[in-house]
Motif scaffolding. Structure first.
Motif, PDB file in Angstrom:
ATOM      1  N   ASN A  60       0.828  -1.201   0.000  1.00 47.02           N
ATOM      2  CA  ASN A  60       0.000   0.000   0.000  1.00 47.02           C
ATOM      3  C   ASN A  60       0.867   1.258   0.000  1.00 47.02           C
ATOM      4  N   LEU A  61       1.911   1.273   0.819  1.00 48.25           N
ATOM      5  CA  LEU A  61       2.809   2.422   0.880  1.00 48.25           C
ATOM      6  C   LEU A  61       3.560   2.591  -0.435  1.00 48.25           C
ATOM      7  N   HIS A  62       3.957   1.477  -1.018  1.00 41.88           N
ATOM      8  CA  HIS A  62       4.631   1.495  -2.320  1.00 41.88           C
ATOM      9  C   HIS A  62       3.729   2.133  -3.370  1.00 41.88           C
ATOM     10  N   LYS A  75       4.373   5.697  -5.501  1.00 44.93           N
ATOM     11  CA  LYS A  75       4.357   5.793  -6.962  1.00 44.93           C
ATOM     12  C   LYS A  75       3.320   6.822  -7.423  1.00 44.93           C
ATOM     13  N   ARG A  76       2.192   6.857  -6.737  1.00 46.47           N
ATOM     14  CA  ARG A  76       1.164   7.830  -7.108  1.00 46.47           C
ATOM     15  C   ARG A  76       1.645   9.251  -6.838  1.00 46.47           C
ATOM     16  N   ALA A  77       2.294   9.450  -5.702  1.00 41.96           N
ATOM     17  CA  ALA A  77       2.825  10.779  -5.385  1.00 41.96           C
ATOM     18  C   ALA A  77       3.830  11.231  -6.433  1.00 41.96           C
ATOM     19  N   VAL A  92       5.767  11.315   1.533  1.00 44.32           N
ATOM     20  CA  VAL A  92       4.578  10.645   0.982  1.00 44.32           C
ATOM     21  C   VAL A  92       3.423  10.748   1.968  1.00 44.32           C
ATOM     22  N   ALA A  93       3.721  10.588   3.260  1.00 45.31           N
ATOM     23  CA  ALA A  93       2.670  10.688   4.280  1.00 45.31           C
ATOM     24  C   ALA A  93       1.979  12.047   4.238  1.00 45.31           C
ATOM     25  N   ILE A 129      11.176   4.912  -0.111  1.00 46.83           N
ATOM     26  CA  ILE A 129      10.081   3.940   0.039  1.00 46.83           C
ATOM     27  C   ILE A 129      10.128   2.902  -1.057  1.00 46.83           C
ATOM     28  N   LEU A 130      10.345   3.336  -2.283  1.00 45.54           N
ATOM     29  CA  LEU A 130      10.369   2.394  -3.403  1.00 45.54           C
ATOM     30  C   LEU A 130      11.594   1.476  -3.323  1.00 45.54           C
TER      31      LEU A 130
END
Length: 253
Positions: free
Chosen positions: A7-9, A13-15, A210-211, A248-249
């Motif tokens: 989910n965080l990944h 990617k969306r960000a 990202v958060a 994160i990635l």
């Protein structure tokens, strides 16, 4: 990989896909701009745009083409950061940026005039800039919401920009003490919805992780609908966000 990590990944990617990777520093050089572009990892994903000072537009355009990053737009700033340059100088800067290859112009509205009760001057800057941009170049109007401060003034500035022809409205220059805030974002998104025009939104300044992107995305989905939140309508202007995304990635890979 756990479901939480997956989910965080996905969020990272969306960000990345919604980001205008930005360098607007007084000490920017050709070398520092190229170094920023070197940080982009096409395998991880590409940002929506690169945002730089006008003198680096041609460089960015050429570098992106050389790297095969044709989907990445080049954005630049005008009337930046004070919002107090003469209109004709702003328009000439806009024309030159477009000649150099700019796909998007981030115009600082004369926001102090809004605070002084003069909506006509900001309207003219936006309308005239959009006339120069035409249909092929997007105009993103910075209202400097952190300085406007009061909700009704943020709403008024948003309305002026939208009605004068902005393609996006943007919170901030990143050069004042208060930049993007969730409250300002919600007001601006609500004005986009109320005016019922095809205008996007950009949160700029202070979104570093990202958060920190998630409340803005959630607000946009709540006000405008989940399908609206894509790079054609919604952006983050950020310089340090890419580092968190890459961390994160990398951890997820």
């Amino acid at each position: 990989m756990s479901s939480t990590r997956v989910n965080l990944h996905e969020k990272a990617k969306r960000a990345l896909e919604l980001m205008d990777l930005t360098s607007l520093n007084e000490h920017d050089t050709n070398e520092s701009i190229i170094a920023m572009l070197d940080e982009i990892d096409a395998e991880a994903g590409l940002p929506a745009a690169i945002c730089v000072y006008p003198q680096f537009v041609a460089l960015c355009k050429a570098q992106l083409q050389q790297r095969g990053f044709d989907s990445v737009k080049v954005a630049t700033v005008t009337n930046f950061p004070s919002g107090k340059e003469p209109l004709e100088a702003v328009l000439e800067q806009t024309r030159q940026a477009i000649t150099d290859g700019a796909d998007e112009i981030d115009l600082v509205m004369p926001y102090s005039q809004v605070m002084m009760g003069d909506p006509d001057t900001p309207w003219q800057y936006v309308r005239s800039s959009k006339d120069v941009c035409g249909d092929k170049v997007h105009l993103k109007v910075i209202i400097e919401s952190g300085v406007l401060s009061e909700p009704d003034v943020i709403a008024q500035a948003s309305d002026i920009a939208i009605l004068a022809g902005a393609d996006f409205i943007k919170t901030s220059t990143g050069k004042v003490p208060v930049n993007a805030t969730l409250q300002a974002a919600e007001i601006m998104l609500s004005r986009i919805k109320a005016n019922n025009k095809p205008v996007g939104f950009k949160a700029a300044g202070g979104v570093k992780t990202v958060a920190e992107t998630l409340p803005y995305i959630n607000a946009a989905e709540s006000i405008m609908g989940a399908s609206w939140v894509n790079a054609g309508h919604f952006r983050f202007g950020a310089s340090s966000l890419l580092a968190d995304i890459k961390a994160i990635l990398a951890e997820a890979s």
